[in-house]
Write a protein that holds these residues in place. Structure first.
Motif, PDB file in Angstrom:
ATOM      1  N   PRO A   1       0.813  -1.223   0.000  1.00  0.00           N
ATOM      2  CA  PRO A   1       0.000   0.000   0.000  1.00  0.00           C
ATOM      3  C   PRO A   1       0.845   1.271   0.000  1.00  0.00           C
ATOM      4  O   PRO A   1       0.478   2.255  -0.614  1.00  0.00           O
ATOM      5  N   ALA A   2       1.974   1.265   0.670  1.00  0.00           N
ATOM      6  CA  ALA A   2       2.820   2.451   0.710  1.00  0.00           C
ATOM      7  C   ALA A   2       3.436   2.751  -0.658  1.00  0.00           C
ATOM      8  O   ALA A   2       3.729   3.896  -0.977  1.00  0.00           O
ATOM      9  N   ALA A   3       3.625   1.714  -1.463  1.00  0.00           N
ATOM     10  CA  ALA A   3       4.257   1.890  -2.764  1.00  0.00           C
ATOM     11  C   ALA A   3       3.260   2.280  -3.853  1.00  0.00           C
ATOM     12  O   ALA A   3       3.648   2.580  -4.966  1.00  0.00           O
ATOM     13  N   MET A   4       1.979   2.264  -3.533  1.00  0.00           N
ATOM     14  CA  MET A   4       0.965   2.592  -4.537  1.00  0.00           C
ATOM     15  C   MET A   4       0.968   4.090  -4.818  1.00  0.00           C
ATOM     16  O   MET A   4       1.087   4.895  -3.909  1.00  0.00           O
ATOM     17  N   ASP A   5       0.785   4.434  -6.076  1.00  0.00           N
ATOM     18  CA  ASP A   5       0.636   5.852  -6.396  1.00  0.00           C
ATOM     19  C   ASP A   5      -0.838   6.241  -6.266  1.00  0.00           C
ATOM     20  O   ASP A   5      -1.692   5.428  -5.924  1.00  0.00           O
ATOM     21  N   ALA A   6      -1.156   7.490  -6.531  1.00  0.00           N
ATOM     22  CA  ALA A   6      -2.518   7.995  -6.329  1.00  0.00           C
ATOM     23  C   ALA A   6      -3.542   7.257  -7.183  1.00  0.00           C
ATOM     24  O   ALA A   6      -4.644   6.948  -6.715  1.00  0.00           O
ATOM     25  N   ALA A   7      -3.185   6.947  -8.434  1.00  0.00           N
ATOM     26  CA  ALA A   7      -4.121   6.240  -9.314  1.00  0.00           C
ATOM     27  C   ALA A   7      -4.407   4.835  -8.786  1.00  0.00           C
ATOM     28  O   ALA A   7      -5.554   4.376  -8.809  1.00  0.00           O
ATOM     29  N   ASP A   8      -3.370   4.146  -8.302  1.00  0.00           N
ATOM     30  CA  ASP A   8      -3.566   2.809  -7.745  1.00  0.00           C
ATOM     31  C   ASP A   8      -4.457   2.866  -6.499  1.00  0.00           C
ATOM     32  O   ASP A   8      -5.318   2.016  -6.307  1.00  0.00           O
ATOM     33  N   ARG A   9      -4.238   3.875  -5.651  1.00  0.00           N
ATOM     34  CA  ARG A   9      -5.060   3.998  -4.442  1.00  0.00           C
ATOM     35  C   ARG A   9      -6.521   4.282  -4.805  1.00  0.00           C
ATOM     36  O   ARG A   9      -7.435   3.743  -4.189  1.00  0.00           O
ATOM     37  N   ALA A  10      -6.734   5.114  -5.813  1.00  0.00           N
ATOM     38  CA  ALA A  10      -8.098   5.430  -6.237  1.00  0.00           C
ATOM     39  C   ALA A  10      -8.788   4.182  -6.781  1.00  0.00           C
ATOM     40  O   ALA A  10      -9.970   3.932  -6.477  1.00  0.00           O
TER      41      ALA A  10
END
Length: 179
Positions: A144-153
């Motif tokens: 989760p920490a390595a995810m960028d904004a698009a991945d989190r969305a």
């Protein structure tokens, strides 16, 4: 960080000699070979050496060579099947070697374009290419920490969809008669 290959300057006399002897193999080629050995060959080899370039990046290998007909090729690392190290008696005499790149989908007519001669410490450069190729093949952990904004969305949208489906499932269970 890109890894630039360095080329051995002894490639210049090697090219002059090998190409000169190839020209001299026929009687017609003897006068041309004489012109080659008297200066044209040294000029050509010097310019060829100056144009040589090979750069290994995270996901590709790019090289450039040639004077009159310049070849610039970028090979995706995932397409490289093998990197062959070639050495022969004449190459050893000049402390040179050839790296031959075998790629997926390569046709026989393109094989000669996939060779580089004279890379300093070619064994090490070969191992760097193969290690970079292996690094691409390893699955990347998506913490989760390595995810960028698009991945989190996207992850948040999927969680919302999952929650809605669970609510629909619960409502359907309430309305359907128990059997």
């Amino acid at each position: 960080m890109p890894l630039h290959a360095e080329f051995n300057p002894l490639i210049k006399p090697y090219l002059v000699i090998t190409i000169g002897f190839s020209i001299a193999m026929t009687i017609i080629g003897l006068p041309v070979a004489l012109i080659w050995f008297l200066g044209v060959g040294q000029w050509w080899a010097r310019h060829y050496f100056e144009k040589l370039e090979c750069v290994l990046s995270e996901n590709s290998l790019r090289y450039r060579k040639g004077i009159i007909f310049q070849v610039e090729k970028t090979i995706p690392l995932e397409n490289i099947q093998d990197v062959t190290f070639i050495e022969g008696p004449l190459l050893k005499r000049f402390h040179l070697s050839i790296l031959k790149f075998e790629t997926a989908g390569q046709s026989a007519g393109q094989a000669h374009d996939m060779k580089l001669i004279g890379i300093i410490d070619a064994h090490h450069y070969r191992s760097q290419i193969l290690a970079a190729r292996q690094a691409l093949k390893r699955p990347r952990a998506t913490a989760p920490a390595a995810m960028d904004a698009a991945d989190r969305a996207q992850a948040e949208a999927l969680r919302a969809i999952q929650k809605s489906l669970e609510e629909i499932s619960a409502l359907l269970k309430e309305r359907l008669p128990k059997q």
